[in-house]
Design a protein around this motif. Structure first.
Motif, PDB file in Angstrom:
ATOM      1  N   GLN A 104       0.811  -1.210   0.000  1.00 35.57           N
ATOM      2  CA  GLN A 104       0.000   0.000   0.000  1.00 35.57           C
ATOM      3  C   GLN A 104       0.847   1.264   0.000  1.00 35.57           C
ATOM      4  N   HIS A 105       2.078   1.159   0.515  1.00 33.63           N
ATOM      5  CA  HIS A 105       2.975   2.324   0.555  1.00 33.63           C
ATOM      6  C   HIS A 105       4.322   1.932  -0.063  1.00 33.63           C
ATOM      7  N   PRO A 106       4.361   1.661  -1.364  1.00 35.46           N
ATOM      8  CA  PRO A 106       5.605   1.234  -2.005  1.00 35.46           C
ATOM      9  C   PRO A 106       6.580   2.395  -2.158  1.00 35.46           C
ATOM     10  N   ALA A 107       7.797   2.048  -2.555  1.00 39.01           N
ATOM     11  CA  ALA A 107       8.801   3.084  -2.838  1.00 39.01           C
ATOM     12  C   ALA A 107       8.489   3.669  -4.212  1.00 39.01           C
ATOM     13  N   ASP A 108       7.370   4.371  -4.278  1.00 43.29           N
ATOM     14  CA  ASP A 108       6.875   4.931  -5.527  1.00 43.29           C
ATOM     15  C   ASP A 108       7.550   6.275  -5.800  1.00 43.29           C
ATOM     16  N   PRO A 109       8.176   6.454  -6.955  1.00 48.56           N
ATOM     17  CA  PRO A 109       8.922   7.698  -7.214  1.00 48.56           C
ATOM     18  C   PRO A 109       8.066   8.957  -7.097  1.00 48.56           C
ATOM     19  N   GLU A 110       6.811   8.853  -7.521  1.00 45.96           N
ATOM     20  CA  GLU A 110       5.945  10.034  -7.458  1.00 45.96           C
ATOM     21  C   GLU A 110       5.605  10.388  -6.018  1.00 45.96           C
ATOM     22  N   ALA A 111       5.279   9.383  -5.192  1.00 45.50           N
ATOM     23  CA  ALA A 111       4.905   9.643  -3.793  1.00 45.50           C
ATOM     24  C   ALA A 111       6.090  10.135  -2.973  1.00 45.50           C
ATOM     25  N   VAL A 124      11.554   5.194   3.551  1.00 38.31           N
ATOM     26  CA  VAL A 124      11.490   5.514   2.130  1.00 38.31           C
ATOM     27  C   VAL A 124      11.600   7.030   1.987  1.00 38.31           C
ATOM     28  N   GLY A 125      12.460   7.484   1.073  1.00 35.05           N
ATOM     29  CA  GLY A 125      12.641   8.921   0.909  1.00 35.05           C
ATOM     30  C   GLY A 125      13.226   9.270  -0.453  1.00 35.05           C
ATOM     31  N   PRO A 126      13.220  10.559  -0.790  1.00 38.29           N
ATOM     32  CA  PRO A 126      13.710  10.998  -2.103  1.00 38.29           C
ATOM     33  C   PRO A 126      15.229  11.078  -2.161  1.00 38.29           C
ATOM     34  N   VAL A 127      15.761  10.924  -3.374  1.00 36.96           N
ATOM     35  CA  VAL A 127      17.185  11.129  -3.645  1.00 36.96           C
ATOM     36  C   VAL A 127      17.299  12.287  -4.625  1.00 36.96           C
ATOM     37  N   ARG A 128      18.114  13.274  -4.278  1.00 37.88           N
ATOM     38  CA  ARG A 128      18.244  14.455  -5.126  1.00 37.88           C
ATOM     39  C   ARG A 128      19.706  14.659  -5.523  1.00 37.88           C
ATOM     40  N   GLY A 129      19.899  15.139  -6.736  1.00 35.02           N
ATOM     41  CA  GLY A 129      21.228  15.401  -7.248  1.00 35.02           C
ATOM     42  C   GLY A 129      21.572  16.865  -7.175  1.00 35.02           C
ATOM     43  N   PRO A 130      22.578  17.305  -7.919  1.00 38.58           N
ATOM     44  CA  PRO A 130      22.980  18.718  -7.922  1.00 38.58           C
ATOM     45  C   PRO A 130      21.808  19.615  -8.311  1.00 38.58           C
ATOM     46  N   GLY A 131      21.702  20.732  -7.596  1.00 41.17           N
ATOM     47  CA  GLY A 131      20.622  21.671  -7.865  1.00 41.17           C
ATOM     48  C   GLY A 131      19.276  21.200  -7.383  1.00 41.17           C
TER      49      GLY A 131
END
Length: 367
Positions: free
Chosen positions: A69-76, A100-107
């Motif tokens: 129900q709470h997958p590692a969905d890129p949009e969520a 589960v969390g976002p990964v961000r690059g430069p900028g």
């Protein structure tokens, strides 16, 4: 490619299971701990949609609904991160924390989603064993108090009977011996009662309710009014307090114990002696503070303040068994509350108990 290989080696060496999902929802990396923790070989799923890996992982869980129900969905997970406890049923039982969390690059460019599983099985098992040992100790203390009570009552009864029947005929030396027996019996009786209260205080609270602390605070102050007058201590009460979630009887005992402690350790050298009770809302907690301008507490005693049968240097000749604060601390824990103290010798003490706030907590008006 060289840096990617180094990063992959580092992630594989990490004692956590890690999955990286790109913005298209495909698994780009999964380390070896996925198989160790969850019994699923992640290699066939690299490059495949994350939903396929989630389905395979869910079969290892006691309750598969969380990961489905709470997958590692890129949009969520592009918006926020979250954590949850998951229990692994096979290949072996484990307790994991899944984040589960976002990964961000430069900028700040969004690159995808990371899923991390940390094994908390050892910590949870140690906590379970500690709680089990504490329950055994409390049960032993309760049984010991019960078994000692009957012979102590008999000892005190016969000593009193001997004092009434033979006391007038005894010389001063033997009357002193008899009085020592009676005093020691009274002291042991207090210790046994203290042990019994301590074991009862460790039991979890009954059903917790949203309640107004103010009537209980006023009742505790009324009970201690004569003692406060004798010590020359002015009791200051709040005009209004937020509602808290607690068990009524335990809250009353906590307030009464802390207020009695403030009165008992008042500084007789100060002309203006006071004990102040206040409440403050702090997010989802409500902090009770009982402050005084009494003798204060020696810094060496602070780490041991909540240990039973231990009395600090500032206690001096003040009567007591060293159980009051230990009992109060256990009562607070049973209610899901934390407790701390701030103090310096000569500057009084501030005891704080952090209770869960009530579900809806308007302040209670002053009476």
């Amino acid at each position: 490619d060289e840096y990617a290989a180094v990063l992959a080696s580092l992630l594989n060496a990490s004692p956590a299971a890690i999955v990286f999902v790109d913005v298209e929802g495909r698994v780009r990396f999964a380390n070896r701990w996925i198989e160790t923790f969850l019994g699923v070989d992640p290699k066939p799923f690299v490059g495949r949609p994350y939903a396929e890996l989630a389905e395979a992982l869910s079969r290892s869980l006691a309750d598969p609904r969380g990961i489905l129900q709470h997958p590692a969905d890129p949009e969520a997970c592009s918006l926020d991160s979250w954590s949850e406890a998951v229990e692994v049923a096979r290949p072996e039982r484990r307790h994991l924390v899944r984040t589960v969390g976002p990964v961000r690059g430069p900028g700040g460019r969004y690159l995808g989603c990371i899923e991390v599983f940390i094994d908390e099985t050892g910590a949870i098992e140690r906590q379970r064993l500690l709680e089990e040992r504490n329950r055994e100790l409390d049960a032993f203390a309760s049984r010991l108090a019960h078994d000692l009570k009957t012979p102590l009552v008999s000892l005190k009864g016969f000593a009193d009977l001997l004092a009434r029947s033979a006391g007038p005929g005894l010389d001063e030396r033997h009357r002193m011996f008899l009085e020592r027996i009676r005093t020691s019996a009274d002291l042991l009786n207090e210790m046994v009662d203290g042990l019994r209260e301590l074991s009862r205080a460790s039991r979890p609270a009954g059903e917790l309710h949203d309640l107004d602390p103010l009537p209980l605070v006023k009742l505790a102050a009324e009970h201690l009014a004569a003692e406060a007058d004798e010590a020359g201590v002015r009791i200051e009460l709040p005009e209004s307090v937020p509602l808290i979630r607690c068990e009524r009887a335990k809250l009353f005992q906590i307030v009464q114990n802390l207020l009695a402690n403030a009165i008992r350790y008042a500084d007789p050298s100060k002309p203006d002696r006071w004990a102040r009770i206040s409440f403050e809302s702090r997010g989802d907690r409500v902090v009770l503070e009982v402050a005084d301008n009494g003798r204060g507490i020696d810094p060496e005693d602070l780490p041991h303040l909540f240990e039973p049968f231990r009395r600090g240097k500032s206690a001096g000749q003040t009567p007591g068994m060293g159980l009051g604060l230990a009992l109060t601390h256990r009562l607070a824990q049973a209610c899901g509350a934390g407790m701390e103290v701030l103090s310096r010798p000569g500057d009084g003490a501030r005891f704080r108990v952090s209770f869960p706030a009530a579900s809806a907590a308007p302040a209670s008006p002053a009476a």
